[in-house]
Design an enzyme around this catalytic site. Structure first.
Site, short mmCIF file in Angstrom:
data_model
loop_
_atom_site.label_atom_id
_atom_site.label_comp_id
_atom_site.label_asym_id
_atom_site.label_seq_id
_atom_site.Cartn_x
_atom_site.Cartn_y
_atom_site.Cartn_z
N VAL A 206 60.09 12.25 42.99
CA VAL A 206 60.88 11.69 44.09
C VAL A 206 62.33 11.63 43.62
CG1 VAL A 206 61.24 9.75 45.65
CG2 VAL A 206 58.93 10.28 44.84
N HIS A 207 63.23 12.28 44.35
CA HIS A 207 64.62 12.19 43.92
C HIS A 207 65.64 12.33 45.05
CE1 HIS A 207 64.59 16.55 44.39
NE2 HIS A 207 65.91 16.51 44.35
#
Length: 349
Positions: A206-207
């Protein structure tokens, strides 16, 4: 006279793609490459290690530009890249993907009338709230050569009136994956280090700002991941942006197997032996398919629509397809060589 190619990179997916093209350049007579690393990804695990593992030549110019807002970061990159272009006088500026580094490199070159070649051109999520979407669109309209990974990408460009210099070369990420897989299987000890058994865990990343900057969205993503973790271990190499956002917003990651960001070979091995992938990364969606690992995309849309149509990928709030089929558009692992051939044959004289 050799054709001088100046490559601009700054983020993990670009290092991987550039590695394949740089190898092809070194194998081709009459071509020379100079590389600028903007510094957008500055963590050693997200930058230096990739260069070592993928045998990418050390960048001649390292700008060390990171942090700040989109305008601030892109502006500083633009200011730093312009004098380098004036000094190096390249025949081509090659940019990859959709980051601020991509936009800054293409804009600096176009303003100096240096032709731009965009690797991974034509991708569209049709969500202009994503900064990456705006970077893609602007870069494509500044570019002279468009290296498209899929027929859909070509159609997207045509819909915007871009038809000159458009080539379907396949996906250089596939080239990089094939190169790295054998090295990862023999050279990475990440499974033993984490005490993981093949086929007994899922992998998550997740970024993206759309997930990390919106408190409600981040909570929903983490809740989804925790639901998946009830039946198996979910390994999450934690991006610095996500770590800071979770701490700032008080979002607990307890229940997930949190690890530090890892190098490309360790990530390839983790991916290859996972049962499923949960990600908001465009690159990892494709890499999951290359390893034939089902993927769930933690977004409301994807630029890699063929992975969804083929049944290997789905949007996290979308339907599940039970039938999977192979995707024939990504090439045979020679996309980088086609890119380099076209750079050599189309170079202005």
């Amino acid at each position: 006279m050799s054709v001088k190619i100046l490559t601009v990179v700054g983020a993990r997916p670009q290092f991987i793609k550039a590695a394949a093209v740089s190898r092809a350049i070194r194998e081709t007579d009459g071509l020379a490459e100079v590389m600028i690393h903007t510094g957008q990804h500055f963590d050693a695990n997200m930058s230096d290690l990739f260069f070592e593992e993928l045998s990418i030549p050390k960048p001649k110019h390292h700008l060390d530009i990171n942090g700040g807002g989109h305008g601030d970061m892109t502006g500083r990159m633009l200011m730093a890249i312009e004098p380098i272009l004036l000094a190096e006088k390249p025949d081509w500026v090659v940019v990859y993907g959709d980051t601020n580094s991509t936009l800054a490199g293409s804009l600096a070159a176009a303003k100096l009338h240096i032709p731009v070649a965009h690797v991974e051109a034509g991708l569209r999520s049709f969500n202009r709230r994503m900064p990456e979407e705006l970077n893609r669109i602007v870069t494509d309209h500044l570019s002279t050569l468009h290296f498209c990974p899929t027929a859909t990408a070509i159609a997207n460009l045509a819909a915007e009136g871009v038809t000159e210099g458009v080539h379907h070369v396949g996906d250089v990420m596939y080239d990089a994956t094939m190169f790295a897989l054998e090295k990862a299987e023999t050279g990475s000890g990440i499974l033993a280090e984490l005490q993981l058994e093949p086929g007994q865990y899922a992998l998550a990343t997740v970024h993206r700002a759309e997930n990390t900057d919106d408190p409600e969205r981040l909570r929903d993503v983490v809740k989804f991941l925790l639901e998946q973790a009830r039946g198996r271990t979910v390994v999450l190499p934690l991006h610095p942006r996500t770590r800071h956002a979770a701490a700032r917003l008080g979002v607990s990651l307890d229940g997930l197997r949190i690890i530090e960001p890892v190098g490309y070979l360790d990530m390839a091995k983790l991916l290859h032996h996972a049962t499923e992938v949960y990600t908001d990364s465009g690159g990892l969606q494709k890499e999951a398919y290359f390893h034939r690992v089902p993927c769930v995309t933690l977004r409301d849309e994807t630029e890699w629509t063929e992975t969804v149509a083929s049944g290997w990928n789905r949007l996290w709030k979308g339907p599940v397809k039970s039938v999977r089929r192979d995707i024939n558009e990504y090439g045979t692992g020679r996309a980088a060589h086609d890119v380099v051939r076209l750079l050599g044959s189309c170079a202005p004289r």
